[in-house]
Design a protein around this motif. Structure first.
Motif, PDB file in Angstrom:
ATOM      1  N   ILE A 185       0.969  -1.146  -0.166  1.00 19.75           N
ATOM      2  CA  ILE A 185      -0.076   0.086   0.084  1.00 19.75           C
ATOM      3  C   ILE A 185       0.663   1.137  -0.189  1.00 19.75           C
ATOM      4  O   ILE A 185       1.705   1.411   0.777  1.00 19.75           O
ATOM      5  N   GLU A 186       0.764   1.848  -1.072  1.00 16.27           N
ATOM      6  CA  GLU A 186       1.931   3.199  -1.394  1.00 16.27           C
ATOM      7  C   GLU A 186       1.175   4.277  -0.701  1.00 16.27           C
ATOM      8  O   GLU A 186      -0.004   4.633  -0.574  1.00 16.27           O
ATOM      9  N   ASP A 187       2.183   5.268  -0.199  1.00 16.54           N
ATOM     10  CA  ASP A 187       1.966   6.803   0.056  1.00 16.54           C
ATOM     11  C   ASP A 187       1.040   7.020   1.340  1.00 16.54           C
ATOM     12  O   ASP A 187      -0.020   7.767   1.193  1.00 16.54           O
ATOM     13  N   VAL A 188       0.990   5.947   2.346  1.00 14.11           N
ATOM     14  CA  VAL A 188       0.218   5.916   3.411  1.00 14.11           C
ATOM     15  C   VAL A 188       0.358   7.054   4.463  1.00 14.11           C
ATOM     16  O   VAL A 188       1.743   7.501   4.118  1.00 14.11           O
ATOM     17  N   ILE A 189      -0.539   7.751   5.073  1.00 18.83           N
ATOM     18  CA  ILE A 189      -0.307   8.866   6.129  1.00 18.83           C
ATOM     19  C   ILE A 189      -0.184   7.936   7.437  1.00 18.83           C
ATOM     20  O   ILE A 189      -0.834   6.940   7.742  1.00 18.83           O
ATOM     21  N   GLN A 190       0.905   8.437   8.081  1.00 19.06           N
ATOM     22  CA  GLN A 190       1.143   7.697   9.365  1.00 19.06           C
ATOM     23  C   GLN A 190       0.584   8.991  10.453  1.00 19.06           C
ATOM     24  O   GLN A 190       0.940  10.156  10.355  1.00 19.06           O
ATOM     25  N   THR A 191       0.068   8.558  11.453  1.00 21.45           N
ATOM     26  CA  THR A 191      -0.358   9.281  12.540  1.00 21.45           C
ATOM     27  C   THR A 191      -0.226   8.641  13.866  1.00 21.45           C
ATOM     28  O   THR A 191      -0.276   7.534  14.150  1.00 21.45           O
ATOM     29  N   ASP A 192      -0.240   9.494  14.884  1.00 18.00           N
ATOM     30  CA  ASP A 192      -0.418   8.837  16.292  1.00 18.00           C
ATOM     31  C   ASP A 192      -1.721   8.986  16.843  1.00 18.00           C
ATOM     32  O   ASP A 192      -1.886   8.725  18.048  1.00 18.00           O
ATOM     33  N   ALA A 193      -2.723   9.165  15.849  1.00 18.45           N
ATOM     34  CA  ALA A 193      -4.304   9.002  16.584  1.00 18.45           C
ATOM     35  C   ALA A 193      -4.539   7.626  16.597  1.00 18.45           C
ATOM     36  O   ALA A 193      -4.361   6.859  15.708  1.00 18.45           O
ATOM     37  N   ALA A 194      -4.541   6.972  17.987  1.00 19.79           N
ATOM     38  CA  ALA A 194      -4.909   5.463  18.234  1.00 19.79           C
ATOM     39  C   ALA A 194      -6.220   4.800  17.273  1.00 19.79           C
ATOM     40  O   ALA A 194      -7.318   5.657  17.210  1.00 19.79           O
ATOM     41  N   LEU A 195      -5.771   4.009  16.824  1.00 16.96           N
ATOM     42  CA  LEU A 195      -6.754   3.312  16.056  1.00 16.96           C
ATOM     43  C   LEU A 195      -7.247   1.976  17.020  1.00 16.96           C
ATOM     44  O   LEU A 195      -6.453   1.180  17.455  1.00 16.96           O
ATOM     45  N   ASN A 196      -8.660   1.851  16.857  1.00 15.53           N
ATOM     46  CA  ASN A 196      -9.453   0.778  17.643  1.00 15.53           C
ATOM     47  C   ASN A 196      -9.647  -0.523  16.657  1.00 15.53           C
ATOM     48  O   ASN A 196     -10.054  -0.213  15.765  1.00 15.53           O
ATOM     49  N   PRO A 197      -9.690  -1.582  17.361  1.00 16.42           N
ATOM     50  CA  PRO A 197     -10.389  -2.553  16.538  1.00 16.42           C
ATOM     51  C   PRO A 197     -11.758  -2.429  15.889  1.00 16.42           C
ATOM     52  O   PRO A 197     -12.619  -1.829  16.393  1.00 16.42           O
ATOM     53  N   GLY A 198     -11.598  -2.393  14.710  1.00 18.96           N
ATOM     54  CA  GLY A 198     -12.922  -2.285  13.952  1.00 18.96           C
ATOM     55  C   GLY A 198     -12.769  -0.839  13.542  1.00 18.96           C
ATOM     56  O   GLY A 198     -13.906  -0.517  12.664  1.00 18.96           O
ATOM     57  N   ASN A 199     -11.840   0.001  13.438  1.00 17.65           N
ATOM     58  CA  ASN A 199     -11.553   1.383  13.033  1.00 17.65           C
ATOM     59  C   ASN A 199     -11.304   1.337  11.452  1.00 17.65           C
ATOM     60  O   ASN A 199     -11.510   2.244  11.002  1.00 17.65           O
ATOM     61  N   SER A 200     -10.847   0.142  10.998  1.00 20.60           N
ATOM     62  CA  SER A 200     -10.180   0.214   9.577  1.00 20.60           C
ATOM     63  C   SER A 200     -11.629   0.463   8.755  1.00 20.60           C
ATOM     64  O   SER A 200     -12.695  -0.007   9.098  1.00 20.60           O
ATOM     65  N   GLY A 201     -11.177   1.511   7.856  1.00 15.23           N
ATOM     66  CA  GLY A 201     -12.422   1.905   6.975  1.00 15.23           C
ATOM     67  C   GLY A 201     -12.908   3.001   7.337  1.00 15.23           C
ATOM     68  O   GLY A 201     -13.678   3.568   6.768  1.00 15.23           O
ATOM     69  N   GLY A 202     -12.762   3.396   8.553  1.00 12.76           N
ATOM     70  CA  GLY A 202     -13.249   4.667   9.357  1.00 12.76           C
ATOM     71  C   GLY A 202     -12.440   5.847   8.622  1.00 12.76           C
ATOM     72  O   GLY A 202     -11.478   5.978   7.600  1.00 12.76           O
ATOM     73  N   ALA A 203     -12.493   7.246   8.974  1.00 13.09           N
ATOM     74  CA  ALA A 203     -12.114   8.314   8.291  1.00 13.09           C
ATOM     75  C   ALA A 203     -11.269   8.900   9.239  1.00 13.09           C
ATOM     76  O   ALA A 203     -11.078   8.873  10.306  1.00 13.09           O
ATOM     77  N   LEU A 204     -10.291   9.475   8.307  1.00  9.59           N
ATOM     78  CA  LEU A 204      -9.370  10.390   9.138  1.00  9.59           C
ATOM     79  C   LEU A 204      -9.468  11.778   8.391  1.00  9.59           C
ATOM     80  O   LEU A 204      -9.344  12.066   7.252  1.00  9.59           O
ATOM     81  N   ALA A 205      -9.576  12.517   9.263  1.00  8.21           N
ATOM     82  CA  ALA A 205     -10.100  14.216   8.819  1.00  8.21           C
ATOM     83  C   ALA A 205      -9.041  15.128   9.524  1.00  8.21           C
ATOM     84  O   ALA A 205      -8.588  15.050  10.411  1.00  8.21           O
ATOM     85  N   ASP A 206      -9.220  16.451   8.569  1.00  7.78           N
ATOM     86  CA  ASP A 206      -8.269  17.440   9.362  1.00  7.78           C
ATOM     87  C   ASP A 206      -9.113  18.322  10.228  1.00  7.78           C
ATOM     88  O   ASP A 206     -10.564  18.003  10.246  1.00  7.78           O
ATOM     89  N   SER A 207      -8.735  19.411  10.509  1.00 10.48           N
ATOM     90  CA  SER A 207      -9.372  20.295  11.579  1.00 10.48           C
ATOM     91  C   SER A 207     -10.722  20.892  10.999  1.00 10.48           C
ATOM     92  O   SER A 207     -11.701  21.339  11.827  1.00 10.48           O
ATOM     93  N   ARG A 208     -10.733  20.917   9.713  1.00  6.41           N
ATOM     94  CA  ARG A 208     -12.333  21.132   8.958  1.00  6.41           C
ATOM     95  C   ARG A 208     -13.254  20.137   8.803  1.00  6.41           C
ATOM     96  O   ARG A 208     -14.384  20.494   8.497  1.00  6.41           O
ATOM     97  N   GLY A 209     -12.780  19.079   8.946  1.00  8.37           N
ATOM     98  CA  GLY A 209     -13.816  18.027   9.095  1.00  8.37           C
ATOM     99  C   GLY A 209     -13.784  17.350   7.654  1.00  8.37           C
ATOM    100  O   GLY A 209     -14.678  16.387   7.202  1.00  8.37           O
ATOM    101  N   HIS A 210     -12.729  17.608   6.796  1.00  6.12           N
ATOM    102  CA  HIS A 210     -12.476  17.096   5.408  1.00  6.12           C
ATOM    103  C   HIS A 210     -11.914  15.950   5.549  1.00  6.12           C
ATOM    104  O   HIS A 210     -10.904  15.835   6.386  1.00  6.12           O
ATOM    105  N   VAL A 211     -12.504  14.702   5.024  1.00  2.00           N
ATOM    106  CA  VAL A 211     -11.780  13.635   5.046  1.00  2.00           C
ATOM    107  C   VAL A 211     -10.758  13.401   4.053  1.00  2.00           C
ATOM    108  O   VAL A 211     -10.655  13.594   2.797  1.00  2.00           O
ATOM    109  N   VAL A 212      -9.375  13.199   4.851  1.00  3.33           N
ATOM    110  CA  VAL A 212      -8.124  13.095   3.899  1.00  3.33           C
ATOM    111  C   VAL A 212      -7.524  11.815   3.849  1.00  3.33           C
ATOM    112  O   VAL A 212      -6.476  11.682   3.310  1.00  3.33           O
ATOM    113  N   GLY A 213      -8.021  10.881   4.618  1.00  4.43           N
ATOM    114  CA  GLY A 213      -7.558   9.319   4.500  1.00  4.43           C
ATOM    115  C   GLY A 213      -8.645   8.450   4.943  1.00  4.43           C
ATOM    116  O   GLY A 213      -9.417   8.886   5.683  1.00  4.43           O
ATOM    117  N   ILE A 214      -8.360   7.168   4.576  1.00  9.21           N
ATOM    118  CA  ILE A 214      -9.351   6.018   5.252  1.00  9.21           C
ATOM    119  C   ILE A 214      -8.274   5.245   6.136  1.00  9.21           C
ATOM    120  O   ILE A 214      -7.383   4.656   5.620  1.00  9.21           O
TER     121      ILE A 214
END
Length: 324
Positions: free
Chosen positions: A161-190
């Protein structure tokens, strides 16, 4: 002695302290996205799987991970307001770990898709999921790295999987497929994976992934070229920057055995400078070339190896089930 009057009870709202700017931003994103993130349940080979998905069109298309739906053809989606509906899998692309499904019934309004190309390291991001129907799983953190490649293996199959975003926002089981958003609420990643303690990874929403999503909606699949490189962006050595006119390139972290990259002689540690005569400075630069038109066509790749410039010719093949 006259007793003191009993103080009037204070409600929680009057006691509440104003939220700081960080809390305001995170809570606003949570309010915006929580209703639009579904919990998915799929059943395949007698086992049930689960994950999250994001409503991204007004007519019921949802975006999730390919690994969440696997080989299933459909399942059930549940939203925070209690709405449930069946869905059908429209298409999956294991290389990007993206999948599109379509709900049979009504869904909440769509999220706003952003552009991950504008992200910077240290920027606030909020992860919103709906794991196991526990609506409103929200965590926040910052972008800790950009342009990562994520190799995953299942038996003999290899997926990068190329060009992924790495964050320190903890992901819980079942969160795969959820939204990663910026401070405006725009979804910038899955959100796609937990990279380690306190680290999460997300598939970016950018021009390349929009092209993938469009192909999945239209054709149910993405015809992809396969090269077989795992590479991460790094600075070009200072002595070469001015001569090359290039500040960043891709360091090869792994080469998939028997892949076109391996047959071309590319090696771990090579610094990829150009592909097809075009400078490559991030994983997405290479990924943009790996669509149908690149299949079977010679691709010249220039690398820096042990201080010397080396040209190799690779011939990408069509991505098949073994490498998907």
């Amino acid at each position: 002695m006259i007793p003191e009057p009993i103080p009037e009870p204070r409600d929680a709202e009057s006691e509440a302290q104003p939220l700081d700017a960080y809390s305001q931003a995170v809570s606003a994103v949570a309010r915006e996205l929580t209703p639009r993130v579904a919990s998915l349940r799929v059943r395949q080979r007698g086992r049930e799987g689960s994950g999250s998905a994001v409503t991204f069109t007004a007519d019921g298309f949802l975006l999730t991970n390919a690994h969440v739906v696997g080989g299933a053809r459909g399942g059930q989606a549940a939203f925070a307001d209690g709405t449930t509906t069946s869905f059908n899998v429209v298409g999956t692309d294991p290389l990007s770990d993206l999948a599109v499904v379509r709900a049979d019934g009504d869904t909440p309004g769509p999220v706003t898709l952003g552009d991950s190309d504008g992200l910077v390291v240290g920027q606030l991001v909020v992860a919103v999921g709906n794991p196991l129907g526990l609506a409103g799983s929200v965590t926040a953190g910052v972008v800790s790295a950009l342009g990562r490649s994520l190799p995953t293996r299942s038996g003999n199959a290899v997926r990068v999987i190329e060009d992924v975003i790495q964050t320190d926002a903890a992901l819980n089981p079942g969160n795969s497929g959820g939204a990663l958003a910026d401070s405006r609420g725009h979804v910038v990643g899955i959100n796609t994976a937990v990279a380690g303690i306190g680290l999460g990874l997300a598939v970016p929403i950018n021009s390349t992934s929009r092209r993938i999503i469009g192909a999945l909606m239209r054709d149910g699949r993405v015809r992809r070229a396969f090269l077989g490189l795992v590479a991460n962006p790094v600075p070009v050595p200072a002595a070469l920057r001015e001569r090359l006119g290039q500040r960043d390139a891709l360091r090869v972290a792994d080469v998939v055995p028997a892949s076109p990259a391996a047959r071309a002689g590319l090696r771990r540690g090579d610094l990829v400078l150009t592909a097809g005569g075009v400078p490559v400075s991030q994983a997405q630069s290479l990924q943009r070339l790996m669509f149908a038109e690149a299949i079977g066509r010679p691709l010249q790749i220039t690398v820096l190896r042990n201080g010397a410039m080396v040209d190799v010719i690779a011939e990408p093949t069509e991505l098949d089930a073994e490498h998907a």
